[in-house]
Design an enzyme around this catalytic site. Structure first.
Site, mmCIF file in Angstrom:
data_model
loop_
_atom_site.group_PDB
_atom_site.id
_atom_site.type_symbol
_atom_site.label_atom_id
_atom_site.label_comp_id
_atom_site.label_asym_id
_atom_site.label_seq_id
_atom_site.Cartn_x
_atom_site.Cartn_y
_atom_site.Cartn_z
ATOM 1 N N THR A 106 0.885 -1.181 0.000
ATOM 2 C CA THR A 106 0.000 0.000 0.000
ATOM 3 C C THR A 106 0.914 1.220 0.000
ATOM 4 O OG1 THR A 106 -0.209 -0.193 2.410
ATOM 5 C CG2 THR A 106 -1.982 -1.108 1.080
ATOM 6 N N LYS B 75 3.542 -7.004 3.987
ATOM 7 C CA LYS B 75 3.318 -5.591 3.685
ATOM 8 C C LYS B 75 2.976 -4.890 4.986
ATOM 9 C CE LYS B 75 0.120 -3.323 3.434
ATOM 10 N NZ LYS B 75 -0.726 -2.435 4.329
ATOM 11 N N THR C 30 -5.930 6.531 3.798
ATOM 12 C CA THR C 30 -5.276 5.230 3.609
ATOM 13 C C THR C 30 -5.928 4.231 4.526
ATOM 14 O OG1 THR C 30 -3.608 5.887 5.214
ATOM 15 C CG2 THR C 30 -3.021 6.080 2.885
ATOM 16 N N GLU D 90 6.156 4.583 7.731
ATOM 17 C CA GLU D 90 5.833 5.874 7.116
ATOM 18 C C GLU D 90 6.586 7.033 7.751
ATOM 19 O OE1 GLU D 90 1.635 5.796 7.588
ATOM 20 O OE2 GLU D 90 1.301 4.686 5.731
ATOM 21 N N THR E 18 0.497 -3.537 11.757
ATOM 22 C CA THR E 18 -0.621 -3.625 10.821
ATOM 23 C C THR E 18 -0.114 -4.087 9.504
ATOM 24 O OG1 THR E 18 -1.922 -2.004 11.774
ATOM 25 C CG2 THR E 18 -2.332 -2.428 9.507
ATOM 26 N N ASN F 176 -0.004 10.848 6.401
ATOM 27 C CA ASN F 176 -1.271 10.379 6.953
ATOM 28 C C ASN F 176 -2.355 11.451 7.040
ATOM 29 O OD1 ASN F 176 -0.977 7.473 7.609
ATOM 30 N ND2 ASN F 176 0.857 8.292 8.606
#
Lengths: 383, 383
Positions: free
Chosen positions: B146, B168, B383, B259, B179, B378
């Site tokens: 993603t 992922k 997302t 991220e 996650t 974010n």
């Protein structure tokens, strides 16, 4: 108005040189009586700053003559030497006031882990005591600021008495109270035991429900001092209401001034089986960094609300949870509801309503968005 | 190498049009046996995506013929219709493979709260099945990305067998697993009950100890599939070691790609009375936004470590806690220790050691710094 709004209090705030820049950093609030009844609520962090350990002991007596507060250093994690610094501070204030150190509360805020510069603090106490006045409340509120961009003060008028207050806090705002110092004063005549009951209840409904960054401080302190100078013994319910209002007003000011925040977010949890569960759900949502980023981006990302709700132990069925953002029920029955395009997230105030459909209880937790400015403010220098 | 490193597996990854951009978004991993033994570990979030609810049921049988995974949509909070979409996906894969839907696991990742475009997904399943090959592991790993900037794959060689894996995950990396989605494969011959024991233990020591942003997802899934194609029944201890190594390698890749992260932080808790307490302390420190900002700013702010430690219930005495950052013991006995100027925070890897001085147990939690890029990533889009 601040802490000197009620009769019987004097205050002052001066620059003692504790901060690197030339700003006020030392405050003194003195209760001239006739009563000295007092109560305190302190951080639940197990790592407690020296002034917290000291003031907890002072408050067991239910009497406070004066509160000395400094910014420019938390005096936390400073070992026995740090505790001696707090003790020396209280002794010095007692000496200046001709009183007992056992009734002098001490509060500190600033960087953790460094000793206070006592060679500047102790002379500062002479200075601040010399400036005590009946209208010194604002200067005192100014002196306790750290990253706060504004002073936080409040007051309410009761039936023949006043309640006033000041607070500081902008980061490390979390569970067992927003990381903060606050002094609330009244000229009502209320015994210490009643002050304690009222303060615990008020804090539980206000400061305790502000959770901007999930970080619990080592120095959180809220004190309630009663001078009795009005001669009025207030109606208990009214008094509780006024104290709660002052605490709520101060908590709101902390929220709006939270580091880097552009949104003031209320997480309103309804339909809970128990109030505790409503609080737990609100807190879980308030701590979701992903959600806080989404709200910053004005994105009504309700999936991030639900994924936070799902981490709690609260009673609910996943397919009966509803979520509204600013009044638009974009999640109904655990799935997509009304059109998310209808949600207007441009205003500063944002209300996220979570309906657990599990009972009659509710609670609201207040938080803020997570922004690049928060990161900058907290990575650029030690606080 | 990825999931097709072991014998008996084919895989593929294609662009089915689930993502707005023209990228791979649909993966299929098929176990050609002779064994179909399988085990799964799923999110502990109470709000579970439809594919999690489905796959949990599949895994109760201990047999998996194939795993179909999609990015471009989490199929979470989509109600009964979303569950039907998962069911239809499994049925379609079963049809294409001439097998039973009851042995088809489904994983989805992406935005919560929106239905999958089944009109594109179902034709995509024909496409991906047609491309299944023995070297399709990399394409499959690519298709489940993603916000991941790189594909995450790993493999280890045992005595006569292989263990391979893909994963992922870049945001919402938290407690009950980062996650994430992960499929680990082996050609060893291991019964489902033993796979379950090994996988739970490996996940508990790896994915479960990665906590980059405290957010727990609705879709977390780790599957372990054994084809038995090598004909080797492995030594249990060695097999557990190899599976754990693959999971640890994948978890490390998730951490490094988190991220916005610029630092990979290991919170090493030693001297704990119990391992659970070491984990709890590590997690509390890993979740301190203030600390994560400080590390981003290369500021060895150990006070923020201690204030996080103090929020836990772990056994410790405040004045016996020691903290080292990158090997420099800047906090000794709960107060300032060695010179903080000696701490070099320039390297990407940062180790924060917390010594509770309360017992012989230890645990390490992995996290990242909190950056303006995390906020941008974010808040800029859903997302």
């Amino acid at each position: 108005m601040s802490v000197t709004a009620p009769l019987g209090f004097r205050a002052a705030g001066v620059a003692a040189g504790l901060k690197s820049r030339d700003a006020r950093d030392l405050a003194l609030v003195v209760n001239d009586g006739p009563s000295r009844a007092a109560a305190g609520v302190f951080t639940r962090n197990r790592i407690k700053a020296a002034p917290v350990l000291w003031s907890e002991q002072v408050l067991t007596g239910g009497r406070v003559r004066a509160v000395v507060l400094n910014s420019g250093g938390a005096n936390a994690c400073t070992g026995p030497a740090g505790f001696q610094d707090t003790h020396a501070t209280a002794e010095k204030v007692a000496e200046v006031l001709g009183d007992s150190a056992g009734e002098i509360a001490v509060c500190s805020t600033g960087l953790i882990g460094e000793r206070l510069p006592m060679d500047r603090l102790l002379p500062g106490l002479d200075l601040v005591a010399a400036q005590l006045t009946r209208d010194g409340g604002l200067a005192a509120a100014d002196a306790i600021r750290t990253t706060d961009t504004v002073t936080k003060i409040s007051f309410r008028r009761g039936e023949g008495y006043m309640v006033g207050g000041m607070a500081k806090g902008a980061g490390m705002l979390a569970p067992a109270m927003a990381t903060m110092l606050s002094v609330v004063t009244t000229d009502a005549d209320v015994p210490a035991s009643e002050l304690d009951r009222v303060l615990r209840k008020a804090v539980g409904l206000t400061f305790d429900r502000l959770d901007t960054d999930g970080c619990m401080s080592t120095n959180d302190t809220v004190l309630l001092l009663a001078s009795g100078a009005s001669g009025i013994t207030p109606d208990p319910a009214e008094f509780e209401k006024k104290v709660t209002e002052v605490c709520a007003d101060l908590a709101r000011q902390l929220q709006v001034d939270a580091e880097g925040a552009t949104k003031a977010i209320a997480i309103e949890v309804v339909g809970a089986a128990h109030e505790d569960e409503a609080v737990a759900v609100g807190r879980a949502v308030a701590r979701s960094n992903l959600l806080k980023c989404a709200i910053h981006g004005e994105d009504p990302n309700w999936g991030r609300v639900l994924s936070a709700v799902g981490t709690t132990e609260a009673v609910f069925e996943p397919d009966r949870v509803n979520v509204a953002i600013n009044g638009i029920w974009i999640c109904r029955g655990g799935a997509a509801g009304d059109d998310r395009a209808k949600v207007d997230l441009r205003p500063r105030d944002v209300t996220i309503t979570v309906d657990l459909s599990a009972g009659p209880h509710s609670a609201t937790i207040h938080t803020t968005d997570l922004t690049a400015d928060y990161v900058h403010e907290n990575s650029a220098y030690s606080t």
